[in-house]
Scaffold this active site. Structure first.
Site, PDB file in Angstrom:
ATOM      1  N   ASP A   1       0.824  -1.212   0.000  1.00  0.00           N
ATOM      2  CA  ASP A   1       0.000   0.000   0.000  1.00  0.00           C
ATOM      3  C   ASP A   1       0.854   1.256   0.000  1.00  0.00           C
ATOM      4  OD1 ASP A   1      -2.288  -1.472   0.002  1.00  0.00           O
ATOM      5  OD2 ASP A   1      -2.629  -1.321   2.161  1.00  0.00           O
TER       6      ASP A   1
ATOM      7  N   LYS B   1     -13.648  -4.628   6.089  1.00  0.00           N
ATOM      8  CA  LYS B   1     -12.978  -5.035   4.845  1.00  0.00           C
ATOM      9  C   LYS B   1     -12.311  -6.386   5.070  1.00  0.00           C
ATOM     10  CE  LYS B   1      -9.894  -3.335   1.242  1.00  0.00           C
ATOM     11  NZ  LYS B   1      -9.090  -4.529   1.094  1.00  0.00           N
TER      12      LYS B   1
HETATM   13  S1  IVH Z   1     -16.368  -2.974  -2.492  1.00  0.00           S
HETATM   14  C1  IVH Z   1     -16.432  -0.910  -6.154  1.00  0.00           C
HETATM   15  N1  IVH Z   1     -16.764  -3.929  -0.088  1.00  0.00           N
HETATM   16  O1  IVH Z   1     -11.401  -5.194  -1.001  1.00  0.00           O
HETATM   17  C2  IVH Z   1     -16.024  -1.365  -4.853  1.00  0.00           C
HETATM   18  N2  IVH Z   1     -14.768  -4.545  -1.227  1.00  0.00           N
HETATM   19  O2  IVH Z   1      -9.320  -3.375  -2.015  1.00  0.00           O
HETATM   20  C3  IVH Z   1     -15.263  -2.619  -4.900  1.00  0.00           C
HETATM   21  N3  IVH Z   1     -13.337  -6.089  -0.003  1.00  0.00           N
HETATM   22  O3  IVH Z   1     -11.573  -6.069  -4.380  1.00  0.00           O
HETATM   23  C4  IVH Z   1     -15.111  -3.303  -3.653  1.00  0.00           C
HETATM   24  N4  IVH Z   1     -14.612  -6.256   1.774  1.00  0.00           N
HETATM   25  O4  IVH Z   1     -12.172  -7.854  -2.688  1.00  0.00           O
HETATM   26  C5  IVH Z   1     -15.937  -3.889  -1.143  1.00  0.00           C
HETATM   27  N5  IVH Z   1     -17.256  -4.710   2.025  1.00  0.00           N
HETATM   28  C6  IVH Z   1     -16.436  -4.678   0.979  1.00  0.00           C
HETATM   29  C7  IVH Z   1     -15.230  -5.404   0.939  1.00  0.00           C
HETATM   30  C8  IVH Z   1     -14.419  -5.302  -0.201  1.00  0.00           C
HETATM   31  C9  IVH Z   1     -13.491  -6.652   1.194  1.00  0.00           C
HETATM   32  C10 IVH Z   1     -12.213  -6.313  -0.924  1.00  0.00           C
HETATM   33  C11 IVH Z   1     -12.671  -6.606  -2.338  1.00  0.00           C
HETATM   34  C12 IVH Z   1     -12.019  -5.565  -3.180  1.00  0.00           C
HETATM   35  C13 IVH Z   1     -10.884  -5.117  -2.305  1.00  0.00           C
HETATM   36  C14 IVH Z   1     -10.498  -3.704  -2.650  1.00  0.00           C
END
Ligand code: IVH
Length: 674
Positions: free
Chosen positions: A39, A118
């Protein structure tokens, strides 16, 4: 302003590094740097590109999402691209994000956010057509992923058919985005099992989930306890009035259709509440059963999300706030070798103690000798160590610039550090092994530790230190000697007094009455975990029959493959195994036979269990059912006669209903057991 050559060079270096790390992470499941380090590099690249827009190359890692899919799986194009997220590393970043979007939307009211833990797993896309799972794919490069339908179908919590309901209509085509993951407990179990059997262990739960999803054989995947949480929409057609208008409603709609969602998600009325949410989750992070690496914030109104749109790699309406890395730097004092229960040799690095994320770390095991070579770690080296949740700390990087002169490379041992027996590296196994079996003191200790452990004979108060002392003095050599311990033997040990000695003798005595399943498990036969022990006890119903079973008969049992059946048959043929059992039986260990104390009233039933229960654990319920003669199966089919549905039952319930299976709730199930 023309870009200086320093920035240009740094950009090139950053792009090369990030491309390499992204490939390791996404395509090989084998990252050599921590997420936090990655990151940091990515952030540096974004800042540098922002300040030097002329230098932005269309092939820069900032211009795409993820990495190319692996060869070998069918490629699937996502209908709607799978995006990534921008990161925030502190509250100020979050406040800036809120300010940016408020200005862009040109509104004065506060923006409401959906706040979601997340999960650190693997992103997946599920495509439902007319409410039925059509295919599933990985993210791949965001546009094209790999077909993992065969593996996704093995995840029990993912419905193959969505539940119709009066609240939300199911669109004709529905892309569901979510995360596949493995809980920490399950991850530790998988690794323990792999380690005990001399197989490769996974570095972290994310790799275990990714590795399990990338299996070409769905049987392997189905043996891995994968879980899934749905967290967003991709493409949807035919939206009706009964369709969510808010992200929080999307999650509710998922739930109503039978898709699992994370119940720890919440709503924040404004950015201040977002910060409160983050602080709460961060405080409770270690009590969650899975690993999370931050919080995702999404503008709650879908119409506002649409207005905001996206930049190339990420939506403008969402951001991920990451936890600070739990990484520390220390020095390796020594590297030694530990011997496991079946003789596997594991290198262990001892550190100058260091506090990481509030816990003092003194040592970490290194998976195997290939890992020593990959890291190139030596005694005296300065290393970065990472601690995440319940996962055993690990060395993530060695600072080779700080290596003291004359630091010697680790010599791969040729003899067992405990018994000096020769070590062998079996073909196709990444691990060195001592073949001395119970003649090796270390293996004796580990076998006894396993025998007394909670899910085996459950001898309370007999910890590692006591066992080590008893074995070292020679008071005990194997598990049967425990039952001949006298109070005087214990009083000779450090830290024992009259009362503690009496207590321990009482708990040893108590363990004599146990179940056949626990007894089989406690023997520590390779490939025989708790589930296999349960199947063996249900099938043979007596120790004697099991001991005399031929390999072919073992192979016929549910879930027992050729490798396990060979180990089991070999164990019961071995003089060592037979002698131990004989001695234990002479000491009057009383085995409750799974059938003897019942009238086999469920003899004709094939039962499936789903959901969670409040007054009985799933494993207890399973054990009881088997004891009453039922066959407990993992999935619902036309042969199923009873489905026991607890809380949050998931897709098995839908399927059972469709097949007209008799469905019992917890109360009815408990009545049945009585
Ligand atoms: S939304 C358009 N929601 O984090 C938004 N991602 O770093 C796309 N992830 O590829 C992702 N928990 O695999 C979203 N509640 C959550 C999430 C989440 C884990 C992961 C996901 C994404 C990555 C991005």
């Amino acid at each position: 302003m023309t870009p200086d050559s320093g920035s240009k060079n740094r950009l090139k270096v950053l792009q090369a590094l990030i491309n390499e790390y992204a490939h390791q992470y996404h395509a090989l499941d084998d990252a050599s740097v921590s997420d936090a380090e990655y990151d940091l590099l990515f952030q540096e690249l974004l800042t540098l590109e922002e300040n030097n827009p002329d230098l932005v190359d269309k092939n820069s890692p900032s211009q795409r999402v993820g990495s190319k899919p692996l060869e070998g799986f069918r490629k699937i194009e996502h209908i709607e691209q799978m995006l990534s997220l921008d990161n925030a590393f502190n509250s100020d970043d979050l406040i800036d994000f809120n300010k940016r979007i408020t200005e862009r939307l040109n509104i004065i009211e506060s923006i409401e956010f959906s706040c979601e833990p997340k999960l650190d797993g693997v992103a997946a896309n599920l495509l439902y057509r007319s409410g039925e799972l059509d295919y599933a794919s990985t993210r791949g490069d965001g546009k094209v992923g790999e077909d993992i339908t065969h593996n996704i179908r093995t995840i029990n919590s993912i419905p193959l058919k969505l539940n119709k309901n009066e609240y939300f209509d199911i669109p004709e085509i529905l892309e569901v985005r979510g995360e596949v993951f493995i809980e920490l407990n399950d991850f530790n179990k998988i690794n323990k099992h792999s380690e005990e059997n001399g197989h490769k262990v996974f570095a972290n739960p994310r790799n275990a989930a990714a590795g399990s999803l990338r299996q070409l054989d769905p049987k392997v995947t189905s043996s891995r306890p994968l879980k899934f949480f749905a967290h967003g929409l991709g493409s949807v057609t035919n939206q009706s009035k009964k369709f969510p208008q808010l992200q929080s409603e999307v999650l509710r709609a998922f739930l109503s259709w039978g898709l699992p969602v994370n119940i720890k998600s919440g709503l924040a009325k404004n950015v201040d509440e977002c910060i409160v949410f983050f602080n709460n989750i961060q405080k409770n992070r270690n009590s969650l059963p899975y690993e999370i690496d931050g919080v995702v914030y999404k503008v709650n109104q879908l119409s506002l999300q649409n207005k905001l749109g996206r930049v190339s790699r990420a939506p403008r309406w969402a951001i991920a706030r990451k936890f600070p890395a739990e990484i520390g730097t220390t020095v390796v004092k020594s590297i030694s070798f530990q011997v496991g229960r079946v003789g596997s040799i594991t290198p262990v690095a001892e550190f100058e103690p260091i506090l990481v994320g509030g816990v003092t770390i003194t040592h970490a095991s290194i998976h195997n000798f290939d890992e020593i070579a990959r890291l190139d770690v030596r005694e005296g080296d300065t290393v970065s160590i990472k601690r995440a949740g319940d996962v055993i700390p690990q060395i993530v990087r060695v600072d080779h610039d700080k290596r003291p002169p004359h630091a010697k490379a680790v010599k791969i041992p040729t003899e067992c550090p405990s018994c000096s027996g020769p070590l062998v590296r079996e073909e196709s196994e990444a691990i060195l092994k001592c073949k001395s079996g119970q003649n090796c003191l270390a293996q004796q200790m580990e076998s006894i530790k396993h025998f007394v452990s909670r899910n085996a004979m459950n001898i309370d108060g007999l910890g590692e230190k006591i066992i080590n002392q008893l074995v070292n003095i020679g008071t005990i050599n194997d598990a049967s000697d425990l039952y001949e311990l006298r109070k005087a033997d214990l009083l000779e040990l450090d830290g024992f007094a009259e009362k503690s000695a009496n207590n321990l003798l009482a708990s040893i005595e108590k363990s004599k009455s146990t179940t056949l399943q626990r007894f089989i498990y406690s023997l520590g036969i390779r490939e025989v975990g708790e589930a296999t022990a349960l199947n063996l006890s249900a099938h043979f119903k007596s120790l004697e029959k099991l001991m005399n079973a031929k390999e072919e008969e073992l192979l016929e049992i549910n879930d027992i493959g050729p490798v396990a059946s060979l180990y089991i048959a070999d164990y019961f043929k071995s003089i060592e195994g037979r002698n131990l059992i004989q001695r234990l039986m002479n000491l009057k260990i009383l085995l409750q036979n799974p059938i003897e104390n019942t009238n086999s009233k469920l003899g004709k039933h094939i039962v499936v269990i789903t959901g969670s229960f409040s007054d009985i654990s799933r494993s207890q319920l399973k054990e009881e059912l088997i004891r009453l003669g039922a066959k407990v199966s993992a999935s619902v089919s036309s042969n199923t006669t009873i489905l026991i549905a607890g809380d949050k039952p998931g897709s098995k319930l839908t399927k059972a209903e469709a097949l007209g299976v008799n469905i019992l709730d917890e109360e009815q199930a408990l009545e049945l057991l009585n």
